[in-house]
Each structure stands twice: as C-alpha cells, then as structure tokens.
Write a protein that holds these residues in place. Structure first.
Motif, PDB file in Angstrom:
ATOM      1  N   ARG B 206       0.849  -1.198   0.000  1.00  0.00           N
ATOM      2  CA  ARG B 206       0.000   0.000   0.000  1.00  0.00           C
ATOM      3  C   ARG B 206       0.878   1.238   0.000  1.00  0.00           C
ATOM      4  N   LEU B 210       0.262   2.520  -5.506  1.00  0.00           N
ATOM      5  CA  LEU B 210      -1.042   1.865  -5.561  1.00  0.00           C
ATOM      6  C   LEU B 210      -2.161   2.904  -5.647  1.00  0.00           C
ATOM      7  N   GLU B 211      -2.029   3.961  -4.850  1.00  0.00           N
ATOM      8  CA  GLU B 211      -3.034   5.023  -4.869  1.00  0.00           C
ATOM      9  C   GLU B 211      -3.111   5.670  -6.248  1.00  0.00           C
ATOM     10  N   ARG B 214      -4.828   3.512  -8.635  1.00  0.00           N
ATOM     11  CA  ARG B 214      -6.260   3.453  -8.335  1.00  0.00           C
ATOM     12  C   ARG B 214      -6.944   4.712  -8.854  1.00  0.00           C
ATOM     13  N   VAL B 215      -6.303   5.837  -8.645  1.00  0.00           N
ATOM     14  CA  VAL B 215      -6.862   7.100  -9.134  1.00  0.00           C
ATOM     15  C   VAL B 215      -6.977   7.068 -10.666  1.00  0.00           C
ATOM     16  N   ASP B 216      -5.986   6.424 -11.310  1.00  0.00           N
ATOM     17  CA  ASP B 216      -6.019   6.317 -12.762  1.00  0.00           C
ATOM     18  C   ASP B 216      -7.062   5.325 -13.256  1.00  0.00           C
ATOM     19  N   ALA B 218      -7.427   1.927 -12.383  1.00  0.00           N
ATOM     20  CA  ALA B 218      -7.127   0.500 -12.464  1.00  0.00           C
ATOM     21  C   ALA B 218      -8.089  -0.271 -11.572  1.00  0.00           C
ATOM     22  N   ASN B 219      -8.564  -1.422 -12.056  1.00  0.00           N
ATOM     23  CA  ASN B 219      -9.488  -2.190 -11.216  1.00  0.00           C
ATOM     24  C   ASN B 219      -8.720  -3.140 -10.294  1.00  0.00           C
ATOM     25  N   PHE B 220      -9.480  -3.864  -9.478  1.00  0.00           N
ATOM     26  CA  PHE B 220      -8.887  -4.703  -8.444  1.00  0.00           C
ATOM     27  C   PHE B 220      -7.877  -5.711  -9.013  1.00  0.00           C
ATOM     28  N   GLN B 222      -6.308  -5.665 -11.925  1.00  0.00           N
ATOM     29  CA  GLN B 222      -5.140  -4.993 -12.496  1.00  0.00           C
ATOM     30  C   GLN B 222      -4.159  -4.584 -11.396  1.00  0.00           C
ATOM     31  N   LEU B 223      -4.724  -3.999 -10.341  1.00  0.00           N
ATOM     32  CA  LEU B 223      -3.878  -3.584  -9.222  1.00  0.00           C
ATOM     33  C   LEU B 223      -3.110  -4.777  -8.669  1.00  0.00           C
ATOM     34  N   ARG B 228       0.704  -5.123  -7.252  1.00  0.00           N
ATOM     35  CA  ARG B 228       0.961  -5.652  -5.916  1.00  0.00           C
ATOM     36  C   ARG B 228       1.780  -6.947  -5.949  1.00  0.00           C
TER      37      ARG B 228
END
Lengths: 271, 314
Positions: B206, B210-211, B214-216, B218-220, B222-223, B228
């Motif tokens: 985290r 990652l943030e 996420r802001v861009d 990306a879905n779960f 993809q992240l 990760r």
C-alpha cells in the motif's frame, strides 16, 4: 453493500474451515459412542459425557503429559536464554560474517529433519542419552534456536539504540543498561520466541518417536500416535486425548499471538 | 537537528565515564563471542555435525544401525535401482507440487480477504493462524475421522451435495484417495503461516504507487496482478520455497493417517517416511542416510531454482 456482504461471507467461510477440526475434535470427544457412529452427523452433543476425560486420568496420560511438559518446558527455557543472548549480539554488534550467520540460522528450519535424525540417534546412543529427557531436549534445540534467535534479534532491532546509549552515558555499564533499559522492552518478544520453541517442541513427532521408546518417558505425540495405530476404532477416546494434547499449545499461542505473528513474519519477509 | 545512531554514539563518547581499557576490549570482542557461544554450540553440535555425519554415513555400509566399511556410491546406486524409492521420490514431488499450488492460491485468497479492513479483521487473523499451532498428530487424527468411510463428515457432505458415489467411500483404501485426504490435511496446516506472511506483504504494497494507479482507474485485478504481486516477488519466492520444503518434509500426517505407515501396499510412501522407516524399522542407516542426502540436495536445488527465477525476471 453487496461488497460488504461478500466480504463477511468470505470471512465466515475462512473462520469455519479454520476452526472446524478443533470444533469437531471437542464435540466428538463429548458424544457417547451411539451419537458418534451415526450416518447423519450430530453437530452438537445432545447429552455430553465427560467420562472419557475422567478415564484418561486413570491411564498413562497424566504421566505422558508431564513428560511432554518437562521436555517442552526445558526446550522453551533453553531456547529463550540462547536466543536472548545471541539475538542481542546479532542486533547490536558488528560481528564478522554476521550476514552469513543470519542466513544459516534462518535456513536451519528449512533443513529436512531426516538429515538430522540418524546421526543424532547415533550420538545419543553413544552418550547413553537415548530415551532420556536430556537427549530429546537436545535434539529439539536443533529445531528451535535458529528461528527463535532470528525473531528475538528483530525485536531488539525495534528498540532504539539511543536508549541504551543514553543509559551508558549516564554511567551505567552495558550489562546494567541492558538489564534496566532493554530487557523491560524486549520481554514480550522473548515470550513470543520462547513460546515458538514450546509449540515446536510440544508438537514434534519424528525425534520423539525415535528417541523415546521407553514407555515411562514417552511424550504425548508418541503415545497418541501409537495408541491411535493400535486402537483404531476408539474415536471418542482418541479425540479426548487429542483435546488434552492440543489445549496447552492453543492457550500459549493465544497468549502471545500478536508478537508471535510479528516475529514469524519478520523471519519470512526480511529473510 | 537530528543525529543518526552512529553520530550519537560518537558525540556521546567523550562524556561517557570511561571504563578501564580491558573491559572495553571485553565489550567489543569478548562479550559478543560469549553471547553467541551457546547458539554456535547448538548450531555446530546438533545441526552442523549431524549433516556432515549423514553425508559420511551415506558412503558407508550401515546395517543394524552400526557403521560398516566404506562402500563408495553403493548406497546411492542401490537406491535408484529400488522401485519403491523411485516411486516415493516421484510421489513426494507430485504431492509437493499440488500442496504448494493449493497452499499459495488459498493463502493469497485468504490474505486478500483479510487485507480489506474491517472491525473483524484482527480476530479473524488470529483464527486463521490457529491451525498452525495445532499438533500435527492431533490434526492428522481429526482429519482421518473427518474422512472416515462410514461416519465421516466429508462423505456425508459430499453425498448431501448429490455425489452419491461417496456413500461409504473408503478414502484410505487406495493410494490416490489417501493422498487427496492427506493433501487437504497438510494444506489446512500450512496455509495459516503463508497467508499471514502474504497479508504482511500485501499491506507493505500500500502506498503512493497503488493510490496513483487506483486514481487512474485500475481495477482490483489490475492492481493485484500488475502492481501488488510484482512488488511482492521476493516475498512470494521465499514463501514458495518454504511451502515446497514443508511439503517435502511432511511426516507426521503420513505416519498418523496411513495404516500401515506408507500403506496400503507402499502406495503412500513419501521420502521422509521412507527414510525414517529405512533407518529405524529396516535398520539400514547407510541407505537411509543416502535418502536423506538425496532429499537435502533436491531441496537445495529447488531453492536455487526459485531464487534464480525470481532474479531473472527483474
């Protein structure tokens, strides 16, 4: 909202799978035989009986329990002392080859036990320690000291050096600084590392089954395994003995679970 | 102004009440060696020496647990000519592959569930780790009862779900189905530690990267797959090594859950059990030592491959 529901459902599933064998062991030990051997399982003991536990107290189980307490207790104590000393040295001093020493003690727990079991048998036989508490304790130390030391080192590293330094500036010797400043902070870590030793020793089967063949010094895992292989159908009795065998480790685990998790994970993450 | 520990030490040194020279030397060299001595004694005496001794024994005759004359590679050639050993070697490897895959995947799933914060996470984490502490002998017994042919809850569940062929199914009558039951018991035991380690790894990923992703948008998945897990690669490598080694070492569950140990008719013999039986039932320590050395070399090789693979991709 659906996400939350899914999350809780997943958590419930995880909890049920994790706990079911514990639950089933306890429930089976409390059911009368007629309720154990049913086509459709009875999930709760409708008329719980405690006879099996009372019966266990008349047999060799108390003695075996005591043997296990003795072996695991001594292993815990010795592991704790060794880790307390060595962990401090490895955390605070620049020791030549420290990096390699750390790798070695971490990889000990990866060693196949079969590599150790034969020569240790020969050594114990030659020194007349076969079938003695000391011999088994010695062999258990091989399994516990490595990770316990590594864990304790990581707890020492969490304590700022400045604390000791300032105590020493104020005139305390290093030993006094450690005793008065470091030890009060590190003891939860010591408890966790030692209890790691306890759980390992209490649960260990291969060395115990090999080195403890006299029945009066048998420890619980050996006795339970042998009883199970000969009285195959006494499920209630075997479950009651398993419960007795499991309770101490679960209690100890719950006492120190937070630090224990922290220490064990540190071994994996940083190693 | 903040001082690093090193500078602090230097700055503090002149004010320190100076101890006599000799004790300073003791502090610098004597004390650390003294502190390490017990650890080194155990490592050398109860770990180092036995390893060397096992290798030595594997090149000698050793019937009835008495060391005989040097016999070169005879123990090894005999091993690889022994169909039971070769079968056990292959069986253990397959068992380990299945165990490791199941352990890693289930652990990742559990870690991901726990990674989502909730007021229950703390207690669920403790419950997840609990099976790790259960004595393997006890859990082997319970799992054997769960897989009992007539009264086992596994068969009852399978039949209630509509798989009628599991009515009275005897899991421990054949090698394959015994191994399935044992695999479940072993995976149940090894998931906790791996899952908790993965959870620590996931939490460490985290942060800003990652943030930002996420802001861009990306879905779960993809992240997880792009950010990760790649970040966790060193940890995943170590956990892979650990679970492989633990699977190869499984002994207690096999001794408890199979009757006779390794049965029926040798169909569940794995390396650790076979080695132990060879040493303490057949009483041939030469052959057993050779088996132990083969296991040791195999595990060292697997570890090297894992480490190499994780480095190559970087």
């Amino acid at each position: 909202m659906t996400k939350r529901v899914l999350l809780y459902a997943a958590m419930l599933g995880i909890v049920v799978v994790s706990l079911f064998p514990f639950f089933w062991m306890v429930v089976t030990s409390l059911k009368p035989d007629a309720d154990i051997f049913t086509k459709t399982p009875e999930f709760l003991p409708t008329s719980p009986i405690f006879d099996r536990y009372l019966h266990l107290f008349d047999g060799p189980v108390p003695r075996q329990f005591l043997n296990s307490v003795l072996v695991a207790g001594a292993t815990t104590l010795i592991t704790g002392v060794i880790a307390l000393l060595a962990g401090y040295a490895l955390a605070r001093y620049k020791i030549p080859l420290r990096r390699y020493l750390l790798i070695v003690i971490l990889s000990i727990q990866m060693l196949p036990q079969t590599v150790l079991v034969i020569p240790l048998f020969v050594v114990l036989r030659n020194t007349d320690l076969l079938g003695t508490y000391q011999g088994l304790i010695l062999s258990h130390l091989a399994l516990t000291v490595g990770l316990a030391t590594y864990m304790l080192r990581s707890f020492y590293l969490d304590i700022p050096v400045e604390l000791e330094e300032s105590a020493m500036v104020d005139g305390a010797s290093r030993l006094k600084a450690v005793r008065l400043v470091v030890f009060p902070l590190v003891w939860p870590g010591l408890a966790a590392s030692s209890i790691y030793g306890f759980i390992t020793s209490w649960n260990e089967l291969m060395f115990s089954a090999t080195y403890m063949q006299q029945s009066e010094r048998e420890t619980l895992p050996v006795a339970l395994q042998q009883y199970f292989s000969s009285y195959y159908s006494d499920w209630g009795g075997v479950m009651a003995a398993s419960v007795i065998f499991t309770i101490p480790v679960v209690v100890f685990f719950l006492l120190v679970q937070k630090r224990l998790m922290q220490g064990m994970v540190a071994g994996a993450v940083k190693g | 102004m903040t001082l690093t520990a090193q500078e602090n030490r230097r700055a503090g040194a002149p004010q320190r009440a100076r101890p006599p020279r000799r004790s300073l030397r003791l502090d610098r060299f004597g004390l650390p060696s003294l502190l390490l001595a017990p650890l080194l004694a155990v490592v050398v005496g109860v770990v180092g020496y036995p390893i060397v001794r096992t290798i030595w024994l594997s090149f000698h005759e050793g019937e009835y647990l008495i060391s005989g004359p040097f016999n070169g590679l005879d123990n090894y050639t005999a091993l690889f000519a022994d169909p039971y050993f070769v079968a056990a070697l292959i069986r253990t490897t397959l068992f380990a592959v299945v165990c490791v895959c199941c352990t890693l995947l289930i652990s990742l799933a559990v870690a991901l569930v726990l990674d989502v914060g909730s007021w229950l996470t703390r207690i669920v984490t403790v419950i997840v780790l609990l099976p790790w502490a259960m004595p393997r002998v006890a859990s082997g017994i319970v799992w054997k009862w769960i897989f009992n042919d007539q009264y086992g809850i596994a068969n009852w569940l399978l039949v209630s779900l509509g798989f009628d062929q599991f009515q009275g199914y005897a899991w421990f009558n054949s090698g394959f189905s015994s191994l399935v039951a044992i695999t479940i018991a072993v995976v149940w035991h090894s998931v906790p530690f791996i899952a908790i380690s993965m959870l620590a790894g996931l939490r460490a990923t985290r942060g800003e990267v990652l943030e930002a992703a996420r802001v861009d948008g990306a879905n779960f998945m993809q992240l997880l797959l792009r950010i990760r897990l790649p970040m966790m690669k060193p940890l995943l490598t170590i956990l892979g090594v650990m679970s492989t080694i633990f699977a190869y070492q499984s002994f207690d569950h096999f001794l408890v859950m199979t009757t006779p140990p390794g049965g029926p008719s040798h169909s569940t013999e794995v390396l650790s059990l076979l080695t132990w039986l060879q040493a303490f039932t057949v009483l041939d320590q030469g052959a057993a030592a050779a088996m132990a050395v083969v296991t040791f070399v195999l595990l060292a090789g697997i570890t090297a491959v894992y480490v190499r693979l994780s480095k190559e991709d970087k």
